[in-house]
Design a protein around this motif. Structure first.
Motif, PDB file in Angstrom:
ATOM      1  N   MET A   1       0.853  -1.183   0.000  1.00 40.09           N
ATOM      2  CA  MET A   1       0.000   0.000   0.000  1.00 40.09           C
ATOM      3  C   MET A   1       0.899   1.247   0.000  1.00 40.09           C
ATOM      4  O   MET A   1       1.500   1.596   1.011  1.00 40.09           O
ATOM      5  N   SER A   2       1.008   1.903  -1.168  1.00 39.01           N
ATOM      6  CA  SER A   2       1.920   3.041  -1.277  1.00 39.01           C
ATOM      7  C   SER A   2       1.351   4.293  -0.636  1.00 39.01           C
ATOM      8  O   SER A   2       2.078   5.090  -0.043  1.00 39.01           O
ATOM      9  N   ASN A   3       0.031   4.489  -0.756  1.00 39.88           N
ATOM     10  CA  ASN A   3      -0.609   5.680  -0.202  1.00 39.88           C
ATOM     11  C   ASN A   3      -1.090   5.370   1.218  1.00 39.88           C
ATOM     12  O   ASN A   3      -2.267   5.129   1.454  1.00 39.88           O
ATOM     13  N   ALA A   4      -0.149   5.368   2.167  1.00 42.16           N
ATOM     14  CA  ALA A   4      -0.500   4.879   3.504  1.00 42.16           C
ATOM     15  C   ALA A   4       0.373   5.501   4.575  1.00 42.16           C
ATOM     16  O   ALA A   4       1.439   6.053   4.292  1.00 42.16           O
ATOM     17  N   ILE A   5      -0.135   5.410   5.800  1.00 44.19           N
ATOM     18  CA  ILE A   5       0.671   5.686   6.985  1.00 44.19           C
ATOM     19  C   ILE A   5       1.339   4.373   7.366  1.00 44.19           C
ATOM     20  O   ILE A   5       0.652   3.391   7.672  1.00 44.19           O
ATOM     21  N   LYS A   6       2.658   4.343   7.319  1.00 49.52           N
ATOM     22  CA  LYS A   6       3.389   3.107   7.586  1.00 49.52           C
ATOM     23  C   LYS A   6       4.035   3.172   8.963  1.00 49.52           C
ATOM     24  O   LYS A   6       4.765   4.124   9.273  1.00 49.52           O
ATOM     25  N   ILE A   7       3.755   2.166   9.769  1.00 51.06           N
ATOM     26  CA  ILE A   7       4.286   2.096  11.133  1.00 51.06           C
ATOM     27  C   ILE A   7       5.145   0.844  11.238  1.00 51.06           C
ATOM     28  O   ILE A   7       4.678  -0.262  10.938  1.00 51.06           O
ATOM     29  N   HIS A   8       6.391   1.035  11.685  1.00 50.17           N
ATOM     30  CA  HIS A   8       7.350  -0.075  11.707  1.00 50.17           C
ATOM     31  C   HIS A   8       8.026  -0.169  13.074  1.00 50.17           C
ATOM     32  O   HIS A   8       8.665   0.773  13.539  1.00 50.17           O
ATOM     33  N   ASN A   9       7.822  -1.303  13.723  1.00 47.04           N
ATOM     34  CA  ASN A   9       8.465  -1.595  15.018  1.00 47.04           C
ATOM     35  C   ASN A   9       8.263  -0.460  16.030  1.00 47.04           C
ATOM     36  O   ASN A   9       9.191  -0.059  16.730  1.00 47.04           O
ATOM     37  N   LEU A  10       7.046   0.038  16.122  1.00 45.99           N
ATOM     38  CA  LEU A  10       6.752   1.180  16.994  1.00 45.99           C
ATOM     39  C   LEU A  10       6.543   0.736  18.444  1.00 45.99           C
ATOM     40  O   LEU A  10       5.709  -0.125  18.726  1.00 45.99           O
ATOM     41  N   THR A  11       7.306   1.322  19.350  1.00 45.06           N
ATOM     42  CA  THR A  11       7.145   1.105  20.788  1.00 45.06           C
ATOM     43  C   THR A  11       7.125   2.468  21.481  1.00 45.06           C
ATOM     44  O   THR A  11       7.990   3.303  21.220  1.00 45.06           O
ATOM     45  N   PHE A  12       6.145   2.667  22.355  1.00 41.63           N
ATOM     46  CA  PHE A  12       6.015   3.957  23.042  1.00 41.63           C
ATOM     47  C   PHE A  12       5.872   3.741  24.537  1.00 41.63           C
ATOM     48  O   PHE A  12       5.091   2.903  24.992  1.00 41.63           O
ATOM     49  N   ARG A  13       6.637   4.529  25.304  1.00 39.98           N
ATOM     50  CA  ARG A  13       6.546   4.530  26.762  1.00 39.98           C
ATOM     51  C   ARG A  13       6.358   5.966  27.248  1.00 39.98           C
ATOM     52  O   ARG A  13       6.928   6.892  26.689  1.00 39.98           O
ATOM     53  N   TYR A  14       5.561   6.095  28.323  1.00 36.17           N
ATOM     54  CA  TYR A  14       5.442   7.416  28.954  1.00 36.17           C
ATOM     55  C   TYR A  14       6.647   7.690  29.858  1.00 36.17           C
ATOM     56  O   TYR A  14       7.011   8.839  30.074  1.00 36.17           O
ATOM     57  N   ARG A  15       7.229   6.621  30.379  1.00 35.18           N
ATOM     58  CA  ARG A  15       8.491   6.728  31.120  1.00 35.18           C
ATOM     59  C   ARG A  15       9.283   5.453  30.870  1.00 35.18           C
ATOM     60  O   ARG A  15       8.708   4.385  30.657  1.00 35.18           O
ATOM     61  N   ARG A  16      10.592   5.556  30.936  1.00 29.39           N
ATOM     62  CA  ARG A  16      11.435   4.415  30.588  1.00 29.39           C
ATOM     63  C   ARG A  16      11.236   3.234  31.530  1.00 29.39           C
ATOM     64  O   ARG A  16      11.383   2.080  31.136  1.00 29.39           O
ATOM     65  N   GLU A  17      10.873   3.529  32.797  1.00 27.62           N
ATOM     66  CA  GLU A  17      10.818   2.449  33.774  1.00 27.62           C
ATOM     67  C   GLU A  17       9.479   1.715  33.801  1.00 27.62           C
ATOM     68  O   GLU A  17       9.306   0.767  34.571  1.00 27.62           O
ATOM     69  N   ILE A  18       8.504   2.139  32.996  1.00 24.18           N
ATOM     70  CA  ILE A  18       7.206   1.473  33.004  1.00 24.18           C
ATOM     71  C   ILE A  18       7.011   0.706  31.698  1.00 24.18           C
ATOM     72  O   ILE A  18       7.723   0.913  30.713  1.00 24.18           O
ATOM     73  N   ASP A  19       6.035  -0.201  31.704  1.00 25.62           N
ATOM     74  CA  ASP A  19       5.759  -1.008  30.514  1.00 25.62           C
ATOM     75  C   ASP A  19       5.271  -0.132  29.367  1.00 25.62           C
ATOM     76  O   ASP A  19       4.607   0.887  29.586  1.00 25.62           O
ATOM     77  N   PRO A  20       5.570  -0.517  28.135  1.00 23.00           N
ATOM     78  CA  PRO A  20       5.152   0.303  26.990  1.00 23.00           C
ATOM     79  C   PRO A  20       3.638   0.270  26.789  1.00 23.00           C
ATOM     80  O   PRO A  20       2.985  -0.745  27.032  1.00 23.00           O
ATOM     81  N   VAL A  21       3.091   1.395  26.353  1.00 19.66           N
ATOM     82  CA  VAL A  21       1.677   1.456  25.985  1.00 19.66           C
ATOM     83  C   VAL A  21       1.457   0.778  24.643  1.00 19.66           C
ATOM     84  O   VAL A  21       0.471   0.068  24.432  1.00 19.66           O
ATOM     85  N   ILE A  22       2.387   1.014  23.722  1.00 15.44           N
ATOM     86  CA  ILE A  22       2.381   0.354  22.418  1.00 15.44           C
ATOM     87  C   ILE A  22       3.705  -0.383  22.283  1.00 15.44           C
ATOM     88  O   ILE A  22       4.760   0.173  22.567  1.00 15.44           O
ATOM     89  N   SER A  23       3.642  -1.632  21.852  1.00 12.57           N
ATOM     90  CA  SER A  23       4.858  -2.458  21.816  1.00 12.57           C
ATOM     91  C   SER A  23       5.035  -3.126  20.456  1.00 12.57           C
ATOM     92  O   SER A  23       4.189  -3.922  20.032  1.00 12.57           O
ATOM     93  N   ASP A  24       6.106  -2.762  19.753  1.00 12.77           N
ATOM     94  CA  ASP A  24       6.535  -3.421  18.527  1.00 12.77           C
ATOM     95  C   ASP A  24       5.392  -3.538  17.515  1.00 12.77           C
ATOM     96  O   ASP A  24       5.121  -4.611  16.969  1.00 12.77           O
ATOM     97  N   LEU A  25       4.742  -2.408  17.251  1.00 18.07           N
ATOM     98  CA  LEU A  25       3.592  -2.380  16.340  1.00 18.07           C
ATOM     99  C   LEU A  25       4.055  -2.216  14.894  1.00 18.07           C
ATOM    100  O   LEU A  25       4.865  -1.336  14.586  1.00 18.07           O
ATOM    101  N   ASN A  26       3.529  -3.043  14.020  1.00 22.55           N
ATOM    102  CA  ASN A  26       3.787  -2.944  12.585  1.00 22.55           C
ATOM    103  C   ASN A  26       2.450  -2.968  11.849  1.00 22.55           C
ATOM    104  O   ASN A  26       1.666  -3.918  12.009  1.00 22.55           O
ATOM    105  N   CYS A  27       2.181  -1.924  11.067  1.00 24.64           N
ATOM    106  CA  CYS A  27       0.922  -1.892  10.326  1.00 24.64           C
ATOM    107  C   CYS A  27       0.966  -0.799   9.268  1.00 24.64           C
ATOM    108  O   CYS A  27       1.873   0.042   9.253  1.00 24.64           O
TER     109      CYS A  27
END
Length: 299
Positions: free
Chosen positions: A1-27
């Motif tokens: 899909m060329s006309n797209a928002i591409k997300i690759h290996n996305l991980t997000f944390r609000y702080r480094r010491e807590i579990d990620p809200v989003i972990s290794d997302l690909n879509c």
């Protein structure tokens, strides 16, 4: 899909010491469409929306928020897409300017654009008339109800005709009649514009009425995953609500099944289901010294 928002290996944390809200997302999320992101509470829908809108940076030393991985919107990073004519985000909080009137709040994005985009169907007067705000243009936010503030925030997000529109549970505080009007506005302003509209919602009925694509966000084995469905949109201008429900029923059943699989509680790991028929052990209370029953001693 060329006309797209591409997300690759996305991980997000609000702080480094807590579990990620989003972990290794690909879509991949299609651009130029109306896309609804749904899923259970706390799965990261609003966080993902803010990441695509460019609210969070890869590393923020001051707040501690950071993410790894890549987000590409038509080949650009979210932070490179700037300006009210390019991107607009409506959050769950209205965040209106209390010192400005309703009209001034709605037109605020246009004041930041040198040459505002003119929408042939919806100028300012038409938009506020559809939203029932014509009589309240000179009111301040403190004089409005919660639902009216939501409508003002919605109008402010729409007025600049942004190419990328992000709506975070935008209709949650509105009654069904107002929702239906706003559904029609989103469909008329966005569906044939080749602009991207992404909204989060818990309401499957709402998602299937509004969106060409439904994205279900979930977490499997510690990783964030999405399941996407292409949706056949009902003609809400010419269909009754009953007819709309009939059209969306097959997709609703399919997506509801995915959500129900995650909604079944699994008792285990030492967790006991709550029961309400256990007798109270009054004998223990009756045998206690009076000083312990009421917090004072006998004299």
């Amino acid at each position: 899909m060329s006309n797209a928002i591409k997300i690759h290996n996305l991980t997000f944390r609000y702080r480094r010491e807590i579990d990620p809200v989003i972990s290794d997302l690909n879509c991949e999320i299609p651009c130029g469409q109306i896309v609804a992101i749904t899923g259970k509470s706390g799965i990261g829908k609003s966080t993902l929306l803010r990441l695509m809108a460019g609210v969070y940076r890869k590393s923020d030393t001051w707040s501690g928020q950071y993410y790894t991985g890549e987000i590409s919107i038509l080949g650009r990073e979210p932070q490179q897409i700037r300006g009210p004519e390019q991107v607009s985000l409506m959050t769950q909080g209205t965040f209106l300017m209390n010192h400005l009137t309703v009209k001034e709040n709605i037109l605020l994005p246009c004041s930041l654009i040198s040459e505002p985009t003119i929408n042939e169907k919806f100028n300012y007067d038409t938009l506020i008339e559809y939203l029932g705000l014509s009589k309240h243009q000179n009111n301040r936010p403190m004089e409005l109800s919660g639902g009216m503030k939501t409508r003002v925030a919605f109008a402010r997000a729409m007025i600049s005709c942004p190419k990328h529109l992000y709506l975070d549970e935008p209709f949650i505080s509105l009654d069904i009649s107002r929702r239906w009007v706003m559904y029609r506005i989103v469909r008329m302003m966005r569906l044939n514009s080749n602009y991207t509209t992404i909204l989060t919602t818990h309401d499957l009925w709402e998602a299937l009425i509004l969106a060409n694509w439904i994205v279900v966000l979930d977490n499997k084995n510690g990783k964030s995953v999405v399941t996407s469905y292409e949706n056949t949109l009902p003609d809400i201008d010419n269909c009754s609500i009953t007819e709309c429900l009939r059209i969306i029923q097959p997709n609703m059943e399919k997506i509801a099944q995915v959500l129900e699989n995650d909604a079944t509680p699994e008792w285990g790991n030492g967790i006991t289901p709550l029961t309400f028929d256990q007798p109270r052990k009054k004998e223990k209370i009756n045998n206690m010294p009076r000083s312990n029953r009421h917090g004072f001693k006998d004299h």
